[in-house]
Design an enzyme around this catalytic site. Structure first.
Site, PDB file in Angstrom:
ATOM      1  N   ARG A  17      60.980  12.703 -40.501  1.00  8.99           N
ATOM      2  CA  ARG A  17      60.158  11.514 -40.771  1.00  8.99           C
ATOM      3  C   ARG A  17      60.421  10.355 -39.816  1.00  8.99           C
ATOM      4  O   ARG A  17      59.918   9.259 -40.037  1.00  8.99           O
ATOM      5  CB  ARG A  17      60.384  11.050 -42.208  1.00  8.99           C
ATOM      6  CG  ARG A  17      61.806  10.666 -42.542  1.00  8.99           C
ATOM      7  CD  ARG A  17      61.905  10.226 -43.990  1.00  8.99           C
ATOM      8  NE  ARG A  17      63.188   9.606 -44.291  1.00  8.99           N
ATOM      9  CZ  ARG A  17      63.424   8.845 -45.334  1.00  8.99           C
ATOM     10  NH1 ARG A  17      62.444   8.587 -46.177  1.00  8.99           N
ATOM     11  NH2 ARG A  17      64.607   8.321 -45.557  1.00  8.99           N
ATOM     12  N   HIS A  18      61.206  10.577 -38.758  1.00 11.28           N
ATOM     13  CA  HIS A  18      61.516   9.508 -37.802  1.00 11.28           C
ATOM     14  C   HIS A  18      61.035   9.861 -36.399  1.00 11.28           C
ATOM     15  O   HIS A  18      61.102  11.017 -35.984  1.00 11.28           O
ATOM     16  CB  HIS A  18      63.019   9.235 -37.753  1.00 11.28           C
ATOM     17  CG  HIS A  18      63.539   8.506 -38.948  1.00 11.28           C
ATOM     18  ND1 HIS A  18      64.093   9.148 -40.019  1.00 11.28           N
ATOM     19  CD2 HIS A  18      63.580   7.179 -39.237  1.00 11.28           C
ATOM     20  CE1 HIS A  18      64.469   8.257 -40.931  1.00 11.28           C
ATOM     21  NE2 HIS A  18      64.152   7.057 -40.480  1.00 11.28           N
ATOM     22  N   GLU A  56      66.720   4.581 -32.254  1.00 10.46           N
ATOM     23  CA  GLU A  56      67.550   5.068 -33.346  1.00 10.46           C
ATOM     24  C   GLU A  56      67.853   6.550 -33.124  1.00 10.46           C
ATOM     25  O   GLU A  56      66.959   7.321 -32.780  1.00 10.46           O
ATOM     26  CB  GLU A  56      66.825   4.871 -34.684  1.00 10.46           C
ATOM     27  CG  GLU A  56      66.545   3.404 -35.004  1.00 10.46           C
ATOM     28  CD  GLU A  56      65.625   3.250 -36.207  1.00 10.46           C
ATOM     29  OE1 GLU A  56      64.835   4.174 -36.464  1.00 10.46           O
ATOM     30  OE2 GLU A  56      65.697   2.201 -36.872  1.00 10.46           O
ATOM     31  N   ARG A  74      61.883   2.421 -30.918  1.00 15.85           N
ATOM     32  CA  ARG A  74      63.163   2.207 -31.581  1.00 15.85           C
ATOM     33  C   ARG A  74      64.159   3.259 -31.129  1.00 15.85           C
ATOM     34  O   ARG A  74      63.910   4.459 -31.281  1.00 15.85           O
ATOM     35  CB  ARG A  74      63.003   2.247 -33.096  1.00 15.85           C
ATOM     36  CG  ARG A  74      62.002   1.196 -33.580  1.00 15.85           C
ATOM     37  CD  ARG A  74      62.266   0.733 -34.974  1.00 15.85           C
ATOM     38  NE  ARG A  74      61.372  -0.369 -35.299  1.00 15.85           N
ATOM     39  CZ  ARG A  74      61.708  -1.392 -36.053  1.00 15.85           C
ATOM     40  NH1 ARG A  74      62.916  -1.473 -36.548  1.00 15.85           N
ATOM     41  NH2 ARG A  74      60.849  -2.354 -36.326  1.00 15.85           N
ATOM     42  N   SER A 100      56.866  -2.348 -44.378  1.00 14.19           N
ATOM     43  CA  SER A 100      57.839  -3.409 -44.631  1.00 14.19           C
ATOM     44  C   SER A 100      57.158  -4.736 -44.333  1.00 14.19           C
ATOM     45  O   SER A 100      56.465  -4.875 -43.321  1.00 14.19           O
ATOM     46  CB  SER A 100      59.072  -3.232 -43.735  1.00 14.19           C
ATOM     47  OG  SER A 100      60.019  -4.239 -44.002  1.00 14.19           O
ATOM     48  N   GLU A 127      58.984   5.527 -47.411  1.00 13.79           N
ATOM     49  CA  GLU A 127      58.531   4.162 -47.145  1.00 13.79           C
ATOM     50  C   GLU A 127      57.421   4.158 -46.102  1.00 13.79           C
ATOM     51  O   GLU A 127      57.506   4.844 -45.085  1.00 13.79           O
ATOM     52  CB  GLU A 127      59.708   3.320 -46.645  1.00 13.79           C
ATOM     53  CG  GLU A 127      59.344   1.902 -46.248  1.00 13.79           C
ATOM     54  CD  GLU A 127      60.480   1.189 -45.524  1.00 13.79           C
ATOM     55  OE1 GLU A 127      60.191   0.313 -44.693  1.00 13.79           O
ATOM     56  OE2 GLU A 127      61.657   1.528 -45.776  1.00 13.79           O
ATOM     57  N   ARG A 144      53.266   7.816 -40.521  1.00 14.62           N
ATOM     58  CA  ARG A 144      53.714   8.031 -41.897  1.00 14.62           C
ATOM     59  C   ARG A 144      52.541   8.016 -42.872  1.00 14.62           C
ATOM     60  O   ARG A 144      52.538   8.752 -43.858  1.00 14.62           O
ATOM     61  CB  ARG A 144      54.753   6.979 -42.291  1.00 14.62           C
ATOM     62  CG  ARG A 144      56.089   7.188 -41.608  1.00 14.62           C
ATOM     63  CD  ARG A 144      57.174   6.321 -42.209  1.00 14.62           C
ATOM     64  NE  ARG A 144      58.484   6.687 -41.679  1.00 14.62           N
ATOM     65  CZ  ARG A 144      59.634   6.419 -42.279  1.00 14.62           C
ATOM     66  NH1 ARG A 144      59.636   5.758 -43.425  1.00 14.62           N
ATOM     67  NH2 ARG A 144      60.775   6.802 -41.750  1.00 14.62           N
TER      68      ARG A 144
END
Length: 434
Positions: A219-220, A213, A211, A360, A357, A408
């Site tokens: 946490r990413h 991002e 990703r 999903s 989180e 995670r």
């Protein structure tokens, strides 16, 4: 080298050959001790200078820390030694000399910041507490695989180079593919859906996702490991049941098989396997509970996503793993099915740890015409995804599934401060090497 004895297996009365790294040397004058470390633990090597050959003593005590050596000798009982035994050497062989100046201290006596540790990951993993994280991660993945198999799932491997992104958008890494533009896959989502329509019915995959991002948070990651599940003839409730089963199995496997690693991390007394059913809280209830905590500067309203602060406030309020269900349709991806009796509510859900989180998921839209409508509503071109959409014209069963972030899960399971601690060689905005 195949005939060596591991440090933990050295038994008094035996003559053995051990091999590993020089962990520490303590010279007390007439007697000196070298601590050798291998994958099983440590063993003390005793040098009585007056009674041993000078060259043997010189070789053993002049070698630098973290050098690789092999030692042959007799194992004796010594209650004062760290492991209750020691080795009296007849031969010391220096296999690979280490530089005297190390970029970090593998003994852990001198702390190093995370950046230095990641720059020198090989040395970093020589520390017991760091190695323990990856022993636990490996056990977690093994336990997850076994749990998936017990649920009747088939393991699959889907492409990581694709023509279109799973969800479109700009969060894609482009690559040149024989003169054509391609992308690193954001998720196996579309492919695993095609598989449940193939007759396999229940599938799982553990693999990398990418990703683009521009996050820079603890946490990413830009390359992560996703644990994915998809099953035919089930709905979001069945998918949540499977998710809870897998998370509980992950904790259970670690608790049963990783006591030594948990002890190295100081978690052996407090590590708990979740036993209670995970609460299932609707999005509307979640918004109300967050607002009621008074922890946010501004109230949340219907349609808002849960910010980091909101997740923490709700996590503190719930106090355990929990699901957030019935999200607004407008903020879930096109492939998530809406409720039949209320199209403003989706069947999407998230699994939350009190800190962040983890998952999903949801029931998928299996009706071709509704799927095409979903593409158009989110501004995507259905034609670009024809390899995917056309299969929904040939008999696609109702199905549901989810994706779980492996890093995670490890991060929250072990209470790590930064997700990069759960990855051997992290990839983020700044880090492309090692």
């Amino acid at each position: 080298m195949d005939t060596r004895t591991h440090a933990a297996a050295a038994t008094p009365g035996e003559t053995v050959r051990v091999a590993g790294w020089v962990h520490e040397i303590r010279d007390l004058g007439g007697i000196a001790f070298l601590i050798l470390r291998d994958g099983s633990g440590k063993i003390q090597i005793k040098f009585e200078k007056e009674e041993m050959d000078d060259d043997l003593v010189e070789t053993g005590l002049s070698v630098h820390r973290e050098s690789v050596i092999a030692v042959t000798g007799d194992v004796e009982t010594e209650e004062r030694a760290p492991t209750g035994v020691e080795l009296v050497p007849d031969e010391v062989e220096v296999i690979a000399e280490a530089d005297p100046e190390l970029p970090l201290d593998p003994s852990g006596k001198v702390e190093a910041d995370l950046s230095t540790r990641l720059d020198n990951r090989t040395l970093d993993l020589r520390k017991d507490e760091v190695k323990a994280i990856f022993e636990i991660r490996a056990e977690m993945l093994q336990s997850v695989r076994e749990a998936f198999r017990s649920l009747g799932c088939t393991e699959i491997n889907t492409p990581k180079i694709v023509a279109t992104g799973t969800e479109g958008g700009t969060e894609l890494f482009p690559v040149t593919y024989f003169g054509r533009e391609a992308f690193m896959n954001q998720s196996p989502q579309l492919f695993k859906q095609l598989m449940v329509g193939s007759g396999l019915e229940r599938v799982f995959e553990i693999g990398p996702i990418f990703r683009a991002e521009e996050h820079n948070t603890p946490r990413h990651l830009n390359e992560a490991t996703s644990i994915d599940f998809e099953a035919a003839f089930t709905d979001e409730q069945g998918a949540m049941d499977a998710c809870e089963n897998i998370v509980r199995a992950a904790y259970g496997g670690v608790a049963e098989n990783c006591q030594g690693a948990l002890e190295a991390l100081g978690l052996d007394e407090e590590f708990e396997v979740p036993t209670e059913r995970f609460p299932r809280i609707t999005y509307e209830e979640a918004i109300e509970r967050v607002n009621a905590t008074g922890e946010l500067d501004e109230q949340l309203f219907w349609g808002d996503d849960l910010s980091t602060e909101a997740e923490r406030a709700l996590g503190d309020d719930v106090g355990s793993h929990y699901f957030v269900t019935e999200w607004p349709s407008e903020i879930k991806p096109f492939y998530i099915k809406d409720h039949d009796d209320d199209e403003e509510l989706s069947t999407g859900f998230d699994l939350m740890h009190p800190r962040l989180e983890l998952v999903s998921g949801g029931q998928r839209e299996h009706r071709h015409d509704r799927l095409i409508e979903g593409f158009e509503q989110q501004g995507l071109e259905p034609e670009a995804f024809e390899y995917y959409t056309k299969m929904f014209r040939y008999g696609m069963p109702p199905h549901a599934g989810w994706g779980l972030g492996a890093e995670r899960l490890v991060m929250t399971m072990l209470g790590l401060d930064n997700i990069r601690e759960a990855v051997l060689f992290p990839r983020d905005r700044q880090r492309l090497s090692p």
